[in-house]
Design a protein around this motif. Structure first.
Motif, PDB file in Angstrom:
ATOM      1  N   LEU A 166       0.827  -1.318   0.148  1.00  0.00           N
ATOM      2  CA  LEU A 166       0.044  -0.153   0.092  1.00  0.00           C
ATOM      3  C   LEU A 166       0.942   1.202   0.006  1.00  0.00           C
ATOM      4  CD1 LEU A 166      -2.467  -1.537   2.619  1.00  0.00           C
ATOM      5  CD2 LEU A 166      -2.632  -1.431   0.139  1.00  0.00           C
ATOM      6  N   ASP A 167       1.500   1.442  -1.058  1.00  0.00           N
ATOM      7  CA  ASP A 167       2.501   2.547  -1.165  1.00  0.00           C
ATOM      8  C   ASP A 167       2.304   3.533  -1.980  1.00  0.00           C
ATOM      9  OD1 ASP A 167       2.804   1.098  -3.452  1.00  0.00           O
ATOM     10  OD2 ASP A 167       4.712   0.615  -3.413  1.00  0.00           O
ATOM     11  N   GLU A 168       1.217   3.628  -2.647  1.00  0.00           N
ATOM     12  CA  GLU A 168       0.625   4.915  -3.403  1.00  0.00           C
ATOM     13  C   GLU A 168      -0.458   5.604  -2.668  1.00  0.00           C
ATOM     14  OE1 GLU A 168      -0.443   3.154  -7.186  1.00  0.00           O
ATOM     15  OE2 GLU A 168       1.125   1.865  -7.542  1.00  0.00           O
ATOM     16  N   PRO A 169      -0.475   7.019  -3.254  1.00  0.00           N
ATOM     17  CA  PRO A 169      -1.430   7.878  -2.496  1.00  0.00           C
ATOM     18  C   PRO A 169      -3.111   7.378  -2.566  1.00  0.00           C
ATOM     19  CG  PRO A 169      -0.077   9.203  -3.837  1.00  0.00           C
ATOM     20  CD  PRO A 169       0.329   7.701  -4.170  1.00  0.00           C
ATOM     21  N   GLY A 170      -3.316   6.678  -3.779  1.00  0.00           N
ATOM     22  CA  GLY A 170      -4.782   6.144  -3.776  1.00  0.00           C
ATOM     23  C   GLY A 170      -5.010   4.944  -3.008  1.00  0.00           C
ATOM     24  N   ASP A 171      -4.137   4.664  -2.116  1.00  0.00           N
ATOM     25  CA  ASP A 171      -4.192   3.411  -1.376  1.00  0.00           C
ATOM     26  C   ASP A 171      -4.688   3.767   0.203  1.00  0.00           C
ATOM     27  OD1 ASP A 171      -3.331   1.742  -3.043  1.00  0.00           O
ATOM     28  OD2 ASP A 171      -1.326   1.819  -2.449  1.00  0.00           O
ATOM     29  N   ALA A 172      -5.011   5.035   0.203  1.00  0.00           N
ATOM     30  CA  ALA A 172      -5.301   5.599   1.635  1.00  0.00           C
ATOM     31  C   ALA A 172      -6.704   4.764   2.212  1.00  0.00           C
ATOM     32  CB  ALA A 172      -5.636   6.880   1.475  1.00  0.00           C
ATOM     33  N   ASP A 173      -7.558   4.523   1.450  1.00  0.00           N
ATOM     34  CA  ASP A 173      -8.877   3.885   1.806  1.00  0.00           C
ATOM     35  C   ASP A 173      -8.519   2.371   2.300  1.00  0.00           C
ATOM     36  OD1 ASP A 173     -10.251   6.105   1.575  1.00  0.00           O
ATOM     37  OD2 ASP A 173     -11.246   5.374  -0.476  1.00  0.00           O
ATOM     38  N   THR A 174      -7.739   1.505   1.387  1.00  0.00           N
ATOM     39  CA  THR A 174      -7.308   0.246   1.864  1.00  0.00           C
ATOM     40  C   THR A 174      -6.396   0.388   3.034  1.00  0.00           C
ATOM     41  OG1 THR A 174      -7.463  -0.331  -0.584  1.00  0.00           O
ATOM     42  CG2 THR A 174      -6.400  -1.843   0.928  1.00  0.00           C
ATOM     43  N   ARG A 175      -5.511   1.318   3.118  1.00  0.00           N
ATOM     44  CA  ARG A 175      -4.661   1.449   4.260  1.00  0.00           C
ATOM     45  C   ARG A 175      -5.542   1.589   5.566  1.00  0.00           C
ATOM     46  NH1 ARG A 175       0.277   1.738   5.319  1.00  0.00           N
ATOM     47  NH2 ARG A 175       1.222   1.895   3.327  1.00  0.00           N
ATOM     48  N   ALA A 176      -6.595   2.384   5.400  1.00  0.00           N
ATOM     49  CA  ALA A 176      -7.553   2.486   6.545  1.00  0.00           C
ATOM     50  C   ALA A 176      -8.468   1.455   6.671  1.00  0.00           C
ATOM     51  CB  ALA A 176      -8.407   3.586   6.320  1.00  0.00           C
ATOM     52  N   ALA A 177      -8.622   0.616   6.064  1.00  0.00           N
ATOM     53  CA  ALA A 177      -9.439  -0.613   6.155  1.00  0.00           C
ATOM     54  C   ALA A 177      -8.526  -1.884   6.716  1.00  0.00           C
ATOM     55  CB  ALA A 177      -9.861  -1.237   4.730  1.00  0.00           C
ATOM     56  N   VAL A 178      -7.248  -1.866   6.339  1.00  0.00           N
ATOM     57  CA  VAL A 178      -6.413  -2.797   6.981  1.00  0.00           C
ATOM     58  C   VAL A 178      -5.888  -2.338   8.359  1.00  0.00           C
ATOM     59  CG1 VAL A 178      -3.911  -3.372   7.133  1.00  0.00           C
ATOM     60  CG2 VAL A 178      -5.016  -3.469   4.957  1.00  0.00           C
ATOM     61  N   SER A 179      -5.928  -0.991   8.606  1.00  0.00           N
ATOM     62  CA  SER A 179      -5.541  -0.681  10.124  1.00  0.00           C
ATOM     63  C   SER A 179      -6.799  -0.800  10.893  1.00  0.00           C
ATOM     64  CB  SER A 179      -5.189   0.805  10.005  1.00  0.00           C
ATOM     65  OG  SER A 179      -5.137   1.475  11.099  1.00  0.00           O
ATOM     66  N   GLY A 180      -8.076  -0.397  10.560  1.00  0.00           N
ATOM     67  CA  GLY A 180      -8.979  -0.768  11.165  1.00  0.00           C
ATOM     68  C   GLY A 180      -9.344  -2.225  11.671  1.00  0.00           C
ATOM     69  N   ALA A 181      -8.900  -3.137  10.627  1.00  0.00           N
ATOM     70  CA  ALA A 181      -9.355  -4.527  10.793  1.00  0.00           C
ATOM     71  C   ALA A 181      -8.226  -5.121  12.079  1.00  0.00           C
ATOM     72  CB  ALA A 181      -9.122  -5.295   9.554  1.00  0.00           C
ATOM     73  N   VAL A 182      -6.858  -4.671  11.699  1.00  0.00           N
ATOM     74  CA  VAL A 182      -5.929  -4.984  12.909  1.00  0.00           C
ATOM     75  C   VAL A 182      -6.431  -4.496  14.199  1.00  0.00           C
ATOM     76  CG1 VAL A 182      -3.466  -4.624  13.478  1.00  0.00           C
ATOM     77  CG2 VAL A 182      -3.958  -5.259  11.110  1.00  0.00           C
ATOM     78  N   GLU A 183      -6.828  -3.247  14.168  1.00  0.00           N
ATOM     79  CA  GLU A 183      -7.376  -2.618  15.666  1.00  0.00           C
ATOM     80  C   GLU A 183      -8.385  -3.427  16.145  1.00  0.00           C
ATOM     81  OE1 GLU A 183      -8.076   1.701  17.522  1.00  0.00           O
ATOM     82  OE2 GLU A 183      -8.567   1.311  15.389  1.00  0.00           O
ATOM     83  N   ARG A 184      -9.328  -3.831  15.145  1.00  0.00           N
ATOM     84  CA  ARG A 184     -10.360  -4.660  15.936  1.00  0.00           C
ATOM     85  C   ARG A 184     -10.371  -6.043  16.386  1.00  0.00           C
ATOM     86  NH1 ARG A 184     -12.705  -2.035  11.421  1.00  0.00           N
ATOM     87  NH2 ARG A 184     -12.638  -3.718  10.046  1.00  0.00           N
ATOM     88  N   VAL A 185      -9.347  -6.617  15.817  1.00  0.00           N
ATOM     89  CA  VAL A 185      -8.696  -7.912  16.079  1.00  0.00           C
ATOM     90  C   VAL A 185      -8.081  -7.837  17.462  1.00  0.00           C
ATOM     91  CG1 VAL A 185      -7.292  -9.966  15.514  1.00  0.00           C
ATOM     92  CG2 VAL A 185      -8.734  -8.903  13.747  1.00  0.00           C
TER      93      VAL A 185
END
Length: 180
Positions: free
Chosen positions: A109-128
Motif C-alpha cells: 500500500l505504497d501509493e496515494p490512492g491506497d489510503a482507503d485500503t490502508r485505513a481498512a487494514v488498520s481498522g481490521a488490525v485494531e478490531r482484532v
C-alpha cells in the motif's frame, strides 16, 4: 486464512522488489480475502478460518453439512450473502492473518490512492487486537464460546501481534511497545 496470509505477504514482498503488476494484483485479491475473514461475522475482530462462495463444486462438497454445529455458517444477507464461513479458528489462522496484514501494509500500500485500503487494514488490525485483549487472548467465537482448536494466543504470539498493531495502527499500540 492460515495460508492466505503468507501468500499475500509473499506477493506484497514480490511487488516491492520486482514491481511485477501481477504480484500487486495477486496481493490485492488476497488482501480482500483477509479483510473478509474479519468482516464476515457478527463479531468485530473475530477472524474466520475461511470464507468461500456457496456455489459450484463447493456447494456439492459442503452439501447439507453446513450448520453451525459443524462450524459452517451460511451467510444469507449483506455483502457476503451466498457465501459461508468456517469457524473453529486456531491461533495458526491468526498468525497467518497478521503476517499478511503487516506485509501488505508495509510493502503493498505504497501509493496515494491506497489510503482507503490502508485505513481498512488498520481498522481490521485494531478490531482484532481489541477483541483479543477483551477476550484475554482467547479466540472466542461469535456465539461466545472459545474455539475448540488452539484457542489460546500464547506469549510469543501476543508480542508479535502487538508489534504488528504498533506498526500498522500505531497510537496506543505503539505506546505499549518497550523502547530501547
Amino acid at each position: 486464512v492460515s495460508w492466505t496470509g503468507p501468500y499475500v505477504g509473499a506477493e506484497a514482498l514480490r511487488w516491492h522488489v520486482t514491481h511485477d503488476p501481477q504480484a500487486k494484483i495477486n496481493a490485492r485479491r488476497g488482501l480482500e480475502c483477509l479483510l473478509a475473514a474479519e468482516a464476515v461475522t457478527s463479531k468485530p475482530g473475530f477472524v474466520v478460518r475461511s470464507v468461500t462462495p456457496f456455489e459450484g463444486p463447493w456447494a456439492a462438497y459442503v452439501g447439507n453439512t453446513c450448520e453451525p454445529s459443524n462450524n459452517c455458517h451460511l451467510i444469507t444477507d449483506g455483502p457476503y450473502a451466498g457465501a459461508y464461513w468456517l469457524g473453529n479458528t486456531s491461533s495458526d489462522t491468526y498468525i497467518g492473518w497478521f503476517y499478511g496484514m503487516l506485509l501488505t501494509s508495509e510493502f503493498l500500500l505504497d501509493e496515494p490512492g491506497d489510503a482507503d485500503t490502508r485505513a481498512a487494514v488498520s481498522g481490521a488490525v485494531e478490531r482484532v487486537m481489541d477483541a483479543l485483549i477483551a477476550d484475554n487472548y482467547l479466540i472466542v467465537l461469535p456465539d461466545g464460546n472459545p474455539s475448540d482448536t488452539a484457542p489460546e494466543i500464547t506469549g510469543n504470539e501476543r508480542i508479535a501481534f502487538h508489534e504488528v498493531a504498533a506498526r500498522v495502527v500505531g497510537g496506543r499500540f505503539a505506546d505499549m511497545m518497550p523502547t530501547v
